[in-house]
Write an enzyme that holds these catalytic residues in place. Structure first.
Site, mmCIF file in Angstrom:
data_model
loop_
_atom_site.group_PDB
_atom_site.id
_atom_site.type_symbol
_atom_site.label_atom_id
_atom_site.label_comp_id
_atom_site.label_asym_id
_atom_site.label_seq_id
_atom_site.Cartn_x
_atom_site.Cartn_y
_atom_site.Cartn_z
ATOM 1 N N GLY A 66 67.614 185.592 39.575
ATOM 2 C CA GLY A 66 69.034 185.919 39.668
ATOM 3 C C GLY A 66 69.947 185.210 38.690
ATOM 4 O O GLY A 66 71.146 185.105 38.918
ATOM 5 N N HIS A 117 65.595 179.404 31.434
ATOM 6 C CA HIS A 117 64.484 179.492 32.399
ATOM 7 C C HIS A 117 63.539 178.294 32.243
ATOM 8 O O HIS A 117 62.474 178.268 32.863
ATOM 9 C CB HIS A 117 63.647 180.757 32.136
ATOM 10 C CG HIS A 117 64.328 182.047 32.482
ATOM 11 N ND1 HIS A 117 65.059 182.237 33.632
ATOM 12 C CD2 HIS A 117 64.334 183.255 31.840
ATOM 13 C CE1 HIS A 117 65.505 183.498 33.678
ATOM 14 N NE2 HIS A 117 65.078 184.114 32.598
#
Length: 302
Positions: A66, A117
């Site tokens: 998300g 990430h």
């Protein structure tokens, strides 16, 4: 240099994936796999020169947890409270792009959104040295795996896995882009009480987005009224973001904002896979603060 547009950068990256197979898509850097279309060894070497600022807004998540949602909300918080718009001309991820990116980022006005990430251990050390605030978003591991698989198999230009079974084993072994979900979770759990870290879950944002936006505003020091927080939450509902996804993310938008559902994993996991992931979660996270926060028994029990 001509201004890069965010959508243009995404489309260029997708173009590079055409005709590749999985072995060509992923390359290893210091033991972790990354997509070769947006990351490179040169990029990671240049990243070591990245100088964080104390007012950088650092957004972290494992893939498919998300982070594009966070980027949207934090951009909206900046725009709403300062009446300015964050410059959105680069690929939003710190580790994606070309090695000159960090020189260009020096020219961006504060506050900069720094999304990534990357595993905690691979983040630039200046983020912690300069005490930038780090917002981390986790999602239950079964939905994360299901969404990661669907992304690979739904985006036309990205190499697909031969089967869910093949992907599941790679996911459990950490042999997917950006490495192991569980390695990242275990490490972030060790930093859950750090002063400059806030960990939220995808599921709690789905349950009460207004409360989530309020926590983000308070954490990053945005002076937002209750009315502004409600309006930001309305604009960041999954339905609203999906409607605008083509405009914000180009052709890949509707695929990035595919379903946003909780429990989608039930369509893919078999009994053996459920048992394997239940055992892995127990081994890595049961009894930890992050484990409790993820509410595994609520969201991941067959």
């Amino acid at each position: 240099m001509a201004e890069k547009t965010f959508v243009g950068e995404i489309e260029k990256a997708l173009e590079k994936t055409k005709g590749l197979d999985m072995n060509e898509l992923l390359f290893s850097y210091r033991g972790t796999l990354y997509p070769s279309t947006v990351c490179s060894a040169e990029m990671f070497q240049a990243l070591e020169t990245f100088e964080s600022r104390i007012d950088d807004l650092v957004l972290v998540s494992y893939p498919k947890c998300g982070i594009h949602w966070l980027i949207q909300i934090v951009n909206d918080l900046i725009a709403t409270t300062s009446k300015t718009k964050a410059e959105n001309t680069e690929l939003p991820f710190l580790e994606c792009g070309d090695p000159e990116k960090y020189e260009r980022m020096k020219k961006l006005p504060s506050p900069r959104i720094v999304a990534t990430h990357l595993h905690y251990n691979h983040l630039p050390k200046t983020i912690f040295k300069n005490k930038a605030k780090v917002l981390v978003l986790f999602r239950n591991p079964k939905d994360t795996a299901a969404s990661f698989f669907q992304f690979h198999n739904n985006v036309p230009s990205i190499p697909s896995y031969n089967s869910w079974e093949e992907f599941f084993q790679q996911f459990m072994n950490g042999q997917v882009g950006w490495g192991s979900y569980f390695d990242q979770a275990v490490t972030w759990n060790q930093h859950i009480d750090d002063e400059n870290v806030l960990i939220l879950t995808y599921e709690e944002l789905k349950q009460d987005l207004v409360s989530g936006v309020k926590q983000m505003a308070e954490f990053f020091g945005f002076m937002a009224t209750a009315e502004q927080i409600q309006a930001i939450a309305d604009r960041a509902s999954f339905e609203a973001m999906r409607e605008r996804s083509q405009e914000t993310h180009g052709a890949v938008g509707p695929l990035l904002f595919r379903k946003g559902a909780i429990g989608d994993w039930k369509d893919l996991f078999n009994d053996e896979q459920n048992k394997e992931m239940d055992a892995k979660f127990k081994e890595c996270l049961t009894g930890t603060k992050l484990g409790v926060k993820l509410k595994y028994d609520v969201y991941c029990k067959a």
